[in-house]
Design a protein around this motif. Structure first.
Motif, short mmCIF file in Angstrom:
data_model
loop_
_atom_site.label_atom_id
_atom_site.label_comp_id
_atom_site.label_asym_id
_atom_site.label_seq_id
_atom_site.Cartn_x
_atom_site.Cartn_y
_atom_site.Cartn_z
N PRO A 91 0.79 -1.24 0.00
CA PRO A 91 0.00 0.00 0.00
C PRO A 91 0.83 1.29 0.00
CG PRO A 91 0.12 -0.88 2.21
CD PRO A 91 0.84 -1.87 1.33
N SER A 92 2.14 1.17 0.25
CA SER A 92 2.93 2.40 0.39
C SER A 92 3.68 2.79 -0.88
CB SER A 92 3.94 2.24 1.53
OG SER A 92 4.78 1.12 1.30
N SER A 93 3.78 1.90 -1.86
CA SER A 93 4.46 2.19 -3.12
C SER A 93 3.91 1.29 -4.21
CB SER A 93 5.98 1.99 -2.97
OG SER A 93 6.27 0.66 -2.57
N PHE A 94 4.16 1.69 -5.48
CA PHE A 94 3.56 0.98 -6.60
C PHE A 94 4.48 1.05 -7.82
CE2 PHE A 94 0.22 2.87 -4.05
CZ PHE A 94 -0.66 1.82 -3.83
N ASP A 95 4.32 0.05 -8.72
CA ASP A 95 4.72 0.26 -10.10
C ASP A 95 3.43 0.47 -10.88
OD1 ASP A 95 3.65 -2.28 -10.60
OD2 ASP A 95 5.60 -3.26 -10.81
N CYS A 96 3.51 0.63 -12.19
CA CYS A 96 2.30 1.08 -12.91
C CYS A 96 1.17 0.07 -12.84
CB CYS A 96 2.65 1.43 -14.35
SG CYS A 96 3.03 0.05 -15.44
N SER A 97 1.44 -1.20 -13.15
CA SER A 97 0.38 -2.20 -13.11
C SER A 97 0.04 -2.60 -11.68
CB SER A 97 0.78 -3.45 -13.92
OG SER A 97 2.00 -3.99 -13.44
N GLY A 98 0.98 -2.41 -10.75
CA GLY A 98 0.69 -2.65 -9.34
C GLY A 98 -0.34 -1.67 -8.81
N LEU A 99 -0.28 -0.41 -9.29
CA LEU A 99 -1.26 0.59 -8.88
C LEU A 99 -2.65 0.23 -9.38
CD1 LEU A 99 -2.10 3.35 -7.71
CD2 LEU A 99 -1.40 4.38 -9.89
N THR A 100 -2.78 -0.11 -10.65
CA THR A 100 -4.10 -0.43 -11.20
C THR A 100 -4.66 -1.70 -10.56
OG1 THR A 100 -2.98 -1.51 -13.07
CG2 THR A 100 -3.73 0.75 -13.38
N ILE B 120 -4.93 4.77 -14.75
CA ILE B 120 -6.38 4.77 -14.54
C ILE B 120 -6.94 6.10 -15.01
CG2 ILE B 120 -8.22 4.68 -12.81
CD1 ILE B 120 -6.52 2.91 -11.11
N TYR B 121 -7.85 6.02 -15.97
CA TYR B 121 -8.46 7.23 -16.51
C TYR B 121 -9.38 7.84 -15.47
CZ TYR B 121 -10.79 10.36 -19.82
OH TYR B 121 -11.27 11.47 -20.46
N VAL B 122 -9.30 9.18 -15.29
CA VAL B 122 -10.14 9.85 -14.29
C VAL B 122 -11.00 10.95 -14.91
CG1 VAL B 122 -8.59 9.34 -12.37
CG2 VAL B 122 -8.25 11.44 -13.68
N GLY B 123 -11.00 11.04 -16.25
CA GLY B 123 -11.84 12.01 -16.93
C GLY B 123 -11.08 13.23 -17.40
N ASN B 124 -11.71 13.96 -18.32
CA ASN B 124 -11.14 15.21 -18.87
C ASN B 124 -9.76 15.00 -19.47
OD1 ASN B 124 -13.43 16.56 -18.07
ND2 ASN B 124 -12.52 17.35 -16.18
N GLY B 125 -9.54 13.82 -20.09
CA GLY B 125 -8.27 13.56 -20.73
C GLY B 125 -7.12 13.30 -19.77
N GLN B 126 -7.44 13.06 -18.50
CA GLN B 126 -6.42 12.87 -17.48
C GLN B 126 -6.43 11.43 -16.94
OE1 GLN B 126 -4.38 15.69 -16.02
NE2 GLN B 126 -4.99 16.48 -18.00
N MET B 127 -5.29 11.02 -16.45
CA MET B 127 -5.17 9.71 -15.81
C MET B 127 -4.33 9.88 -14.54
SD MET B 127 -2.17 7.77 -17.99
CE MET B 127 -0.59 8.61 -18.31
N ILE B 128 -4.40 8.87 -13.67
CA ILE B 128 -3.48 8.75 -12.55
C ILE B 128 -2.63 7.53 -12.82
CG2 ILE B 128 -3.27 8.29 -10.07
CD1 ILE B 128 -5.84 9.88 -9.67
N HIS B 129 -1.31 7.68 -12.70
CA HIS B 129 -0.41 6.56 -12.99
C HIS B 129 0.86 6.67 -12.16
CE1 HIS B 129 2.51 8.55 -16.05
NE2 HIS B 129 1.93 9.51 -15.37
N ALA B 130 1.57 5.54 -12.07
CA ALA B 130 2.89 5.51 -11.45
C ALA B 130 3.90 5.58 -12.59
CB ALA B 130 3.07 4.23 -10.64
N PRO B 131 4.56 6.72 -12.80
CA PRO B 131 5.32 6.93 -14.04
C PRO B 131 6.59 6.09 -14.18
CG PRO B 131 4.74 9.01 -12.98
CD PRO B 131 4.49 7.93 -11.99
N HIS B 132 7.52 6.27 -13.24
CA HIS B 132 8.82 5.62 -13.37
C HIS B 132 9.61 5.87 -12.10
CE1 HIS B 132 10.42 9.64 -14.07
NE2 HIS B 132 9.58 9.79 -15.08
N PRO B 133 10.76 5.19 -11.91
CA PRO B 133 11.56 5.42 -10.70
C PRO B 133 11.89 6.90 -10.53
CG PRO B 133 12.38 3.52 -11.88
CD PRO B 133 11.35 4.15 -12.78
N GLY B 134 11.72 7.37 -9.32
CA GLY B 134 12.02 8.77 -9.03
C GLY B 134 10.84 9.70 -9.20
#
Length: 355
Positions: A265-274, A321-335
């Motif tokens: 629950p404290s950190s994610f990679d991209c598919s781990g978040l979804t 994860i798409y959240v509307g208005n052309g925006q998403m929430i994602h875990a981009p990359h290290p750092g």
């Protein structure tokens, strides 16, 4: 003998000495110059640095996704192997029970002065010999022999399955070790690229790091990250309760760090978040991006609704994860922490709606 002696070297003097020194110094200068050229870091423009870092991050994402997939397969194989071993243990117990019954019969026969050859085979102390001579079971002609024959066949099947499971598990571990090496190599290249990134000016680095908006409040293309976040969050409604919960989870993860292979629950990679977002909604998603894209109803870009999974790059190596208005929430990359970003930031390749 004198003809073979090495001529005595005499020190150079006068013009000859000055010429030798000049040649030596010139050679040393040339060698130093070439060495400096060979070791000098390439001069990259800010745009080239950005492109290099982006390339390395994408390669790292692909390697991590493959590693995650192999890790899941390995866990499944280990579970299968444990199941086989448990079943073999139960079958062995049944076999021992059958042999005990045959022992009682043999004792009775011995008291009567005779022990049949088939029973002698059953009572062999060598299990291998016992199974190798299982053909005698066909001539036993009693209930115990039938039971032992059935257990023998079951043990033979389990031995084969256990061997196959061991082989598969060994192959997967070898593959996983190879992927670890690949990931380490990509991480090394990322560190090199980030070293180049560190050579940029502070405004140039800030512009690169904040592209697409940031979950920690750093400026994005439309203003502050906090303002963008509240505007988007208030403006969209998810189509069902599961999607709403996944979106809410994603908003709650904003600012948490990206970590290789992490599922919360404290950190994610991209598919781990979804995966974690939909797990909070009671929906089970597979672990990798290239399997998540097939885990629900495929939707076009024009049909996107909050909660849909959006995928990027030709190898389907990134997801948000798409959240509307052309925006998403994602875990981009290290750092880079979990953040809000436009889906136009990367090459869009498809979307799926978990069901």
């Amino acid at each position: 003998m004198a003809a073979h002696r090495k001529p005595k070297q005499r020190p150079l003097t006068g013009p000859a000495a000055r010429t030798a020194v000049t040649v030596a110094l010139a050679g040393a200068a040339s060698a130093t110059a070439f060495e400096g050229v060979g070791q000098a870091a390439p001069q990259l423009s800010p745009a080239q640095v950005k492109a290099k870092v982006d390339q390395l991050y994408q390669e790292a994402e692909v390697a991590t996704d493959k590693y995650n997939g192999t890790k899941e397969q390995t866990k499944a194989s280990e579970k299968s192997l444990r199941t086989l071993r448990d079943e073999a243990a139960r079958s062995t117990a049944r076999l021992n029970t059958a042999r005990s019954a045959l022992g009682s019969m043999a004792a009775a026969q011995y008291r009567n002065g005779a022990v049949s050859p088939s029973v002698q085979v059953f009572l062999s102390s060598d299990p291998a010999q016992y199974l190798d001579r299982a053909a005698y079971v066909e001539r036993a002609g009693d209930v115990q022999a039938t039971e032992v024959s059935g257990v023998q066949r079951q043990l033979g099947r389990l031995t084969q399955l256990r061997s196959e499971a061991h082989t598969k598990l060994g192959d997967l571990r070898l593959q996983q070790a190879g992927l670890k090496k690949q990931k380490a190599a990509v991480q090394s290249r990322i560190r090199s690229a980030q070293a180049l990134l560190a050579r940029l000016s502070a405004p140039e680095r800030a512009q690169y790091e904040s592209r697409g908006g940031s979950s920690d409040g750093s400026p994005g293309p439309h203003g502050s990250g906090a303002a963008d976040r509240s505007t988007v969050r208030d403006a969209v409604l998810a189509p069902n309760s599961r999607a709403a919960q996944a979106v809410a989870f994603a908003y709650g993860a904003l600012g948490k760090p990206y970590v290789w292979g992490a599922t919360g629950p404290s950190s994610f990679d991209c598919s781990g978040l979804t995966q974690a977002a939909y797990r909070s909604a009671g929906v089970s998603l597979p672990r990798t991006t290239y399997t998540q894209i097939n885990s629900g109803q495929r939707v076009s870009r024009s049909e996107l609704s909050p909660g849909d999974l959006v995928f990027f790059y030709s190898g389907v190596s990134h997801v948000g994860i798409y959240v509307g208005n052309g925006q998403m929430i994602h875990a981009p990359h290290p750092g880079a922490p979990v953040r809000l970003a436009p889906i136009d930031q990367m090459p869009f390749v498809g979307a799926a709606r978990p069901v």
